[in-house]
Write a protein that holds these residues in place. Structure first.
Motif, PDB file in Angstrom:
ATOM      1  N   UNK A 161      20.482 -30.910  -9.497  1.00 40.32           N
ATOM      2  CA  UNK A 161      20.317 -32.339  -9.792  1.00 40.32           C
ATOM      3  C   UNK A 161      18.920 -32.807  -9.398  1.00 40.32           C
ATOM      4  N   UNK A 162      18.447 -32.368  -8.219  1.00 40.95           N
ATOM      5  CA  UNK A 162      17.126 -32.784  -7.739  1.00 40.95           C
ATOM      6  C   UNK A 162      16.027 -32.238  -8.643  1.00 40.95           C
ATOM      7  N   UNK A 163      16.124 -30.969  -9.054  1.00 48.19           N
ATOM      8  CA  UNK A 163      15.092 -30.374  -9.900  1.00 48.19           C
ATOM      9  C   UNK A 163      15.080 -31.010 -11.289  1.00 48.19           C
ATOM     10  N   UNK A 177      12.457 -34.720 -15.232  1.00 44.13           N
ATOM     11  CA  UNK A 177      12.686 -35.771 -16.224  1.00 44.13           C
ATOM     12  C   UNK A 177      12.768 -37.188 -15.648  1.00 44.13           C
ATOM     13  N   UNK A 178      13.158 -37.323 -14.396  1.00 44.95           N
ATOM     14  CA  UNK A 178      13.341 -38.663 -13.810  1.00 44.95           C
ATOM     15  C   UNK A 178      12.669 -38.740 -12.442  1.00 44.95           C
ATOM     16  N   UNK A 179      11.367 -38.511 -12.370  1.00 40.06           N
ATOM     17  CA  UNK A 179      10.692 -38.456 -11.066  1.00 40.06           C
ATOM     18  C   UNK A 179      10.753 -39.767 -10.296  1.00 40.06           C
ATOM     19  N   UNK A 180      10.936 -40.892 -11.006  1.00 43.80           N
ATOM     20  CA  UNK A 180      10.984 -42.177 -10.305  1.00 43.80           C
ATOM     21  C   UNK A 180      12.224 -42.314  -9.444  1.00 43.80           C
ATOM     22  N   UNK A 181      13.213 -41.447  -9.637  1.00 42.53           N
ATOM     23  CA  UNK A 181      14.432 -41.523  -8.832  1.00 42.53           C
ATOM     24  C   UNK A 181      14.312 -40.777  -7.505  1.00 42.53           C
ATOM     25  N   UNK A 182      13.229 -40.052  -7.318  1.00 38.45           N
ATOM     26  CA  UNK A 182      13.014 -39.311  -6.080  1.00 38.45           C
ATOM     27  C   UNK A 182      12.046 -40.077  -5.188  1.00 38.45           C
ATOM     28  N   UNK A 183      12.217 -39.958  -3.866  1.00 35.60           N
ATOM     29  CA  UNK A 183      11.205 -40.532  -2.968  1.00 35.60           C
ATOM     30  C   UNK A 183       9.842 -39.898  -3.237  1.00 35.60           C
ATOM     31  N   UNK A 184       8.788 -40.683  -3.105  1.00 30.69           N
ATOM     32  CA  UNK A 184       7.445 -40.198  -3.429  1.00 30.69           C
ATOM     33  C   UNK A 184       7.079 -38.958  -2.630  1.00 30.69           C
ATOM     34  N   UNK A 185       7.411 -38.954  -1.337  1.00 31.15           N
ATOM     35  CA  UNK A 185       7.063 -37.804  -0.502  1.00 31.15           C
ATOM     36  C   UNK A 185       7.799 -36.546  -0.954  1.00 31.15           C
ATOM     37  N   UNK A 186       9.067 -36.709  -1.359  1.00 34.99           N
ATOM     38  CA  UNK A 186       9.879 -35.573  -1.803  1.00 34.99           C
ATOM     39  C   UNK A 186       9.349 -35.032  -3.131  1.00 34.99           C
ATOM     40  N   UNK A 218       6.110 -33.153  -2.466  1.00 35.92           N
ATOM     41  CA  UNK A 218       6.312 -31.847  -1.835  1.00 35.92           C
ATOM     42  C   UNK A 218       6.798 -30.815  -2.846  1.00 35.92           C
ATOM     43  N   UNK A 219       7.719 -31.195  -3.726  1.00 38.56           N
ATOM     44  CA  UNK A 219       8.187 -30.269  -4.757  1.00 38.56           C
ATOM     45  C   UNK A 219       7.031 -29.856  -5.662  1.00 38.56           C
ATOM     46  N   UNK A 220       6.162 -30.816  -6.008  1.00 34.52           N
ATOM     47  CA  UNK A 220       5.006 -30.508  -6.839  1.00 34.52           C
ATOM     48  C   UNK A 220       4.060 -29.531  -6.176  1.00 34.52           C
ATOM     49  N   UNK A 221       3.880 -29.659  -4.847  1.00 32.75           N
ATOM     50  CA  UNK A 221       3.002 -28.741  -4.135  1.00 32.75           C
ATOM     51  C   UNK A 221       3.558 -27.325  -4.132  1.00 32.75           C
ATOM     52  N   UNK A 222       4.873 -27.201  -4.043  1.00 35.08           N
ATOM     53  CA  UNK A 222       5.486 -25.874  -4.040  1.00 35.08           C
ATOM     54  C   UNK A 222       5.532 -25.296  -5.451  1.00 35.08           C
ATOM     55  N   UNK A 223       5.865 -26.133  -6.449  1.00 35.54           N
ATOM     56  CA  UNK A 223       6.015 -25.647  -7.825  1.00 35.54           C
ATOM     57  C   UNK A 223       4.683 -25.252  -8.443  1.00 35.54           C
ATOM     58  N   UNK A 224       3.606 -25.951  -8.110  1.00 37.18           N
ATOM     59  CA  UNK A 224       2.257 -25.645  -8.622  1.00 37.18           C
ATOM     60  C   UNK A 224       2.256 -25.485 -10.147  1.00 37.18           C
ATOM     61  N   UNK A 248      20.316 -31.560   1.335  1.00 42.70           N
ATOM     62  CA  UNK A 248      19.967 -31.837  -0.065  1.00 42.70           C
ATOM     63  C   UNK A 248      21.015 -32.710  -0.748  1.00 42.70           C
ATOM     64  N   UNK A 249      22.278 -32.586  -0.347  1.00 41.05           N
ATOM     65  CA  UNK A 249      23.353 -33.316  -1.026  1.00 41.05           C
ATOM     66  C   UNK A 249      23.128 -34.832  -1.073  1.00 41.05           C
ATOM     67  N   UNK A 250      22.742 -35.500   0.031  1.00 40.10           N
ATOM     68  CA  UNK A 250      22.490 -36.957  -0.075  1.00 40.10           C
ATOM     69  C   UNK A 250      21.337 -37.283  -1.005  1.00 40.10           C
ATOM     70  N   UNK A 251      20.332 -36.434  -1.055  1.00 44.60           N
ATOM     71  CA  UNK A 251      19.196 -36.684  -1.942  1.00 44.60           C
ATOM     72  C   UNK A 251      19.583 -36.512  -3.401  1.00 44.60           C
ATOM     73  N   UNK A 252      20.479 -35.576  -3.662  1.00 44.61           N
ATOM     74  CA  UNK A 252      20.977 -35.429  -5.027  1.00 44.61           C
ATOM     75  C   UNK A 252      21.794 -36.645  -5.433  1.00 44.61           C
ATOM     76  N   UNK A 253      22.620 -37.139  -4.511  1.00 48.06           N
ATOM     77  CA  UNK A 253      23.407 -38.346  -4.803  1.00 48.06           C
ATOM     78  C   UNK A 253      22.507 -39.551  -5.047  1.00 48.06           C
ATOM     79  N   UNK A 254      21.383 -39.612  -4.320  1.00 48.55           N
ATOM     80  CA  UNK A 254      20.464 -40.735  -4.486  1.00 48.55           C
ATOM     81  C   UNK A 254      19.792 -40.741  -5.850  1.00 48.55           C
ATOM     82  N   UNK A 255      19.666 -39.576  -6.502  1.00 46.66           N
ATOM     83  CA  UNK A 255      19.069 -39.539  -7.836  1.00 46.66           C
ATOM     84  C   UNK A 255      20.060 -39.993  -8.907  1.00 46.66           C
ATOM     85  N   UNK A 256      21.341 -39.898  -8.608  1.00 48.06           N
ATOM     86  CA  UNK A 256      22.371 -40.310  -9.575  1.00 48.06           C
ATOM     87  C   UNK A 256      22.618 -41.815  -9.485  1.00 48.06           C
TER      88      UNK A 256
END
Length: 490
Positions: free
Chosen positions: A229-231, A236-245, A248-254, A434-442
């Motif tokens: 859900x987070x990925x 597709x919906x980056x505005x639903x994630x906290x900016x810091x999160x 960080x995913x962008x830095x790892x995904x490169x 991760x589970x609360x962060x996934x719920x926050x995107x929904x």
């Protein structure tokens, strides 16, 4: 009679204050540390004089000392759930003694449990207001997003037919905290149900190997679903994630931002195979930068876009790209995890075994995250060009269908199972993280304040369940949170 030792441990007034002070200290540190680190970076980057540096750092240390701060919230929550049960239990004991009534141990235990839950619920209900005294003010894209805010409403003033658009008050400041509490409460309920099921099955000699493996697989499954859900949201919906999160995913995904934007355009139906929609410029600029034929970036000429574009500068081999992604991420995460593991075990690094354990844990965590990234990219390639077109013909699943969501869905579904590389205890921690962060995107991050009572009820009930269990059976609250919370309530 005190069946739990609750009264005997609490006669000392200082003992009563210890949980409150611990809760305030943890709340203060957790809210101040990020601000202080950010201020240190500001001082480091800017050429300020002594007075300016002192003012910046002092503001960071004192900005959270106020009534509606998180530290005050923590102290009020813990204080209400520990002190008031003691007072009520003591009053009941005095009344029973005056009336000559001697309640049994089981009756006293049930009464204490009920009192604890009630006081914890009321404390959570009232403390919730501390963090929500002010309405959320939306700015920029948040104010316009239908996911974060309600539509503007029309209002008639003084009988006039002219309607003025006004913005309603919004809530959602504590949504992350509510989802954290709710997730932990659900996990606690699942653990209690599973413990009773296990006792019932073992008493009848029906315990199976599958049931023995179920808890570990359940944690892995929760993480895999939550990570998917987070990925998906990150693509597709980056505005639903906290900016810091998201950062960080962008830095790892490169990954090249132009490729991500092209995937979003394909999802929205703007980038379409076989048509010249005028949106080929992003991939064509990538082709120029990486030395590929410009036609590769034109959806009207190239169907589908070659996997080499997804690989960026790694060549046409999907397998080589997956190995390269694993190696790059492993190197990146080792540079982060090794110092952290050393810092956490600095007091115990006086032996070879402690040093070996720190290095082993860091390498294992790095391998997990590297596998996560490698599997994500390789699954995308398998779905869109390697296995997908062979399993499903182009008439059934077209290249446009793969690249407008199906290939990303395959990567999202598969990457989370890399959690099996980690130890069972780490799987549990990561799943609950991760589970609360996934719920926050929904769920919407912000909502109309008239519906805040729903969040308040969910927070109060889930927090009451957690606090009651932490005082009654702390071993049932799993992970680092359970250990920290138990130490606070001692």
């Amino acid at each position: 009679m005190d069946p739990t030792g609750f009264m005997g441990r609490s006669h000392d007034k200082h003992q009563l204050l210890k949980p409150i002070l611990r809760a305030y200290a943890i709340g203060y540190l957790s809210s101040t540390a990020p601000r202080f680190i950010s201020s240190l970076r500001q001082v480091w980057r800017k050429d300020l004089n002594y007075q300016q540096n002192r003012k910046v750092l002092l503001r960071a240390l004192t900005s959270t000392i106020r009534l509606e701060s998180f530290s005050t919230f923590c102290a009020a929550l813990v204080g209400g759930s520990t002190v008031f049960p003691l007072v009520i239990f003591r009053l009941r004991e005095l009344v029973s003694h005056r009336l000559g009534i001697k309640p049994s141990i089981s009756e006293s235990a049930k009464f204490l449990r009920l009192v604890r839950f009630t006081c914890a619920f009321l404390s959570a209900w009232l403390s919730f207001e501390l963090l929500n005294r002010k309405s959320v003010r939306l700015q920029g894209d948040d104010a316009k997003s239908p996911d974060n805010a309600s539509n503007w409403v029309a209002k008639t003033q003084q009988g006039s037919k002219d309607k003025e658009q006004i913005r309603p008050q919004f809530a959602g400041r504590t949504m992350d905290l509510t989802l954290f509490s709710l997730t932990r409460a659900v996990d606690l309920a699942a653990c209690i149900i599973w413990a009773r099921w296990r006792r019932w099955r073992r008493a009848r000699g029906c315990w199976s190997m599958a049931e023995n493996l179920a808890p570990a697989l359940a944690d892995s499954g929760v993480f895999a679903v939550s990570a998917a859900i987070v990925m998906w949201a990150w693509i597709y919906l980056p505005e639903r994630l906290p900016k810091s999160y998201e950062r960080w995913i962008g830095e790892v995904a490169k990954v090249d931002s132009r490729l991500v934007e092209t995937l979003r355009q394909a999802r929205r139906g703007v980038f379409v195979y076989g048509k010249d929609t005028g949106e080929a410029r992003l991939l064509q600029s990538m082709c120029n930068d990486y030395g590929w034929p410009v036609e590769w970036g034109d959806p009207s000429k190239t169907i589908p876009i070659p996997c080499e574009v997804v690989h960026m500068s790694c060549g046409p081999s999907c397998e080589k790209h997956a190995v390269s992604r694993f190696a790059q991420t492993f190197k990146f995460t080792c540079a982060t995890y090794l110092p952290l593991q050393m810092a956490f075990r600095i007091r115990r690094l006086n032996s070879v075994s402690s040093l070996r354990r720190a290095i082993s844990d860091a390498l294992r965590s790095s391998a997990f995250l590297a596998s996560f990234v490698g599997i994500f990219y390789y699954s995308i390639c398998l779905a869109r060009t390697r296995l997908g077109p062979k399993v499903f013909s182009r008439d059934v699943v077209t290249p446009m269908m793969w690249d407008s969501g199906l290939c990303i869905g395959a990567g999202c579904l598969m990457c989370g199972w890399s959690i099996l590389v980690e130890s069972p205890s780490k799987r549990r921690e990561l799943a609950l993280f991760v589970a609360p962060r996934a719920a926050a995107t929904v769920l919407p991050r912000f909502y109309n304040k008239q519906y805040q009572y729903r969040e308040r009820i969910a927070f109060a009930i889930s927090t009451a369940i957690l606090l009651t269990c932490l005082q009654e059976q702390p071993s049932l609250v799993r992970g680092v949170f359970g250990r920290v919370a138990t130490s606070v309530l001692k």
